[in-house]
Motif scaffolding. Structure first.
Motif, mmCIF file in Angstrom:
data_model
loop_
_atom_site.group_PDB
_atom_site.id
_atom_site.type_symbol
_atom_site.label_atom_id
_atom_site.label_comp_id
_atom_site.label_asym_id
_atom_site.label_seq_id
_atom_site.Cartn_x
_atom_site.Cartn_y
_atom_site.Cartn_z
ATOM 1 N N ARG A 88 66.451 84.256 -32.211
ATOM 2 C CA ARG A 88 66.953 83.113 -31.305
ATOM 3 C C ARG A 88 68.478 83.277 -31.051
ATOM 4 O O ARG A 88 69.265 83.085 -32.119
ATOM 5 N N THR A 89 68.964 83.110 -30.022
ATOM 6 C CA THR A 89 70.326 83.116 -29.288
ATOM 7 C C THR A 89 70.982 81.657 -29.323
ATOM 8 O O THR A 89 70.074 80.926 -28.845
ATOM 9 N N LEU A 90 71.777 81.216 -29.869
ATOM 10 C CA LEU A 90 72.457 80.034 -29.671
ATOM 11 C C LEU A 90 73.812 79.919 -28.828
ATOM 12 O O LEU A 90 74.048 79.207 -28.040
ATOM 13 N N ILE A 129 75.845 85.270 -30.325
ATOM 14 C CA ILE A 129 75.511 84.698 -31.675
ATOM 15 C C ILE A 129 74.220 84.179 -31.706
ATOM 16 O O ILE A 129 73.715 83.344 -31.208
ATOM 17 N N ASP A 130 73.464 84.591 -32.864
ATOM 18 C CA ASP A 130 71.973 84.226 -33.140
ATOM 19 C C ASP A 130 71.847 83.681 -34.437
ATOM 20 O O ASP A 130 72.913 83.244 -35.147
ATOM 21 N N GLY A 183 67.357 77.009 -40.799
ATOM 22 C CA GLY A 183 67.735 77.184 -39.294
ATOM 23 C C GLY A 183 69.041 77.112 -38.682
ATOM 24 O O GLY A 183 69.057 77.060 -37.653
ATOM 25 N N VAL A 184 69.902 76.848 -39.710
ATOM 26 C CA VAL A 184 71.490 76.502 -39.288
ATOM 27 C C VAL A 184 71.952 78.043 -39.069
ATOM 28 O O VAL A 184 71.778 78.807 -40.194
ATOM 29 N N THR A 185 72.734 78.173 -38.042
ATOM 30 C CA THR A 185 73.410 79.472 -38.066
ATOM 31 C C THR A 185 74.810 79.592 -38.670
ATOM 32 O O THR A 185 75.419 78.675 -38.319
ATOM 33 N N VAL A 186 75.091 80.098 -39.606
ATOM 34 C CA VAL A 186 76.167 80.351 -40.521
ATOM 35 C C VAL A 186 77.035 81.370 -39.997
ATOM 36 O O VAL A 186 76.527 82.824 -39.976
ATOM 37 N N ILE A 187 78.454 81.131 -39.657
ATOM 38 C CA ILE A 187 79.255 82.205 -39.374
ATOM 39 C C ILE A 187 80.444 82.162 -40.203
ATOM 40 O O ILE A 187 80.804 81.244 -40.639
ATOM 41 N N THR A 188 81.064 83.394 -40.549
ATOM 42 C CA THR A 188 82.332 83.356 -41.413
ATOM 43 C C THR A 188 83.076 84.238 -40.894
ATOM 44 O O THR A 188 83.012 85.333 -40.499
#
Length: 287
Positions: A16-18, A42-43, A201-206
């Motif tokens: 799923r794309t956010l 960003i998915d 279901g939270v998208t995590v980016i670092t």
């Protein structure tokens, strides 16, 4: 260059794309581009952005958060150009944990600190308290609600800062160098927080320099260099490409390098993978 498969074996089109990054350019001063035409999505995968200092990582996540505006191109969130969304509105959906918790914490009571964000975005007091207590439990700080954050160690203050963002219930959380000033316990706790967020279901980016941490936790890795993307794929795919990593002045995770130096052709991201491989190999021999 983007690889075709994710960490779980899914095709990238199945995620799923956010957010959509469309021909993204950014300059602080005219004639000196920091980002040079980025194009990717960003998915839902946990995503680590790695690269040498000056590669454009911090600038990029500030653009995602709406703290900076593109010189050209666009960042779209849920199909909307974030230039049409105020920073305050975006805060309901995209949270960011700063590298230094001292830049984020300003209340003199842990629970007040964690509740501040939820209340600021319009959450009712009862709901804000409930979310904050849940977030403190998640980061292992239940029972610290009445303490002054500055009576806690730096590692624990980082966990307070994480809880304050988690309590706002955003769709995306960005971690800026999450392992800095963390001991073993703190790193393991942050790993468990990221995994729990992913499962919800939270998208995590670092953005991060700790390759061992990336190898343990993150499904997708994007290599930045000189304002562009050199490589984009699963952690195993990216860390297998030693040539590209060297071009970006990056190293493979310690276990990956050690096993390659011992002559293994397989790519192992951590000790757990190596042990599992050896056990499976031993079972095949004994059976």
């Amino acid at each position: 260059m983007e690889m075709s498969m994710g960490h779980s074996g899914k095709n990238i089109n199945e995620y799923r794309t956010l957010m959509q990054i469309k021909d993204l350019h950014f300059s602080y001063t005219e004639g000196e581009e920091i980002l040079k035409g980025l194009n990717f999505a960003i998915d839902e995968r946990t995503t680590a952005i790695i690269g040498q200092n000056g590669a454009g990582k911090t600038t990029f996540v500030k653009l995602l958060k709406g703290l900076l505006r593109p010189t050209e191109g666009a960042v779209e969130f849920d199909g909307k150009d974030i230039r049409d969304i105020t920073v305050a509105q975006l805060a309901r959906h995209i949270g960011m944990v700063f590298q230094n918790p001292n830049d984020q914490i300003f209340k003199n009571r842990v629970l007040d600190e964690v509740m501040f964000g939820p209340l600021k975005i319009g959450m009712g007091e009862a709901a804000a308290r409930e979310k904050s207590l849940e977030a403190l439990e998640l980061v292992g700080l239940s029972g610290h609600e009445d303490k002054n954050p500055y009576d806690l160690g730096l590692s624990s203050r980082k966990l307070v800062a994480i809880a304050s963002i988690v309590a706002m219930d955003p769709k995306v959380i960005i971690f800026d160098e999450p392992t800095i000033a963390q001991d073993y316990y703190g790193k393991e706790r942050i790993k468990s927080v990221i995994r729990k967020l992913r499962s919800e279901g939270v998208t995590v980016i670092t953005i991060i320099h700790d390759m061992d941490f990336v190898a343990d936790v993150f499904e997708r890795v994007i290599v930045f260099a000189k304002g562009g993307v050199l490589l984009d794929g699963s952690a195993k795919e990216v860390f297998a490409d030693e040539t590209i990593l060297k071009e970006a002045y990056l190293e493979q995770p310690n276990v990956t390098r050690l096993c390659q130096s011992l002559g293994y052709e397989e790519v192992f991201l951590n000790a757990g993978e190596f042990v599992a491989y050896q056990r499976e190999k031993q079972n095949l021999i004994t059976n």
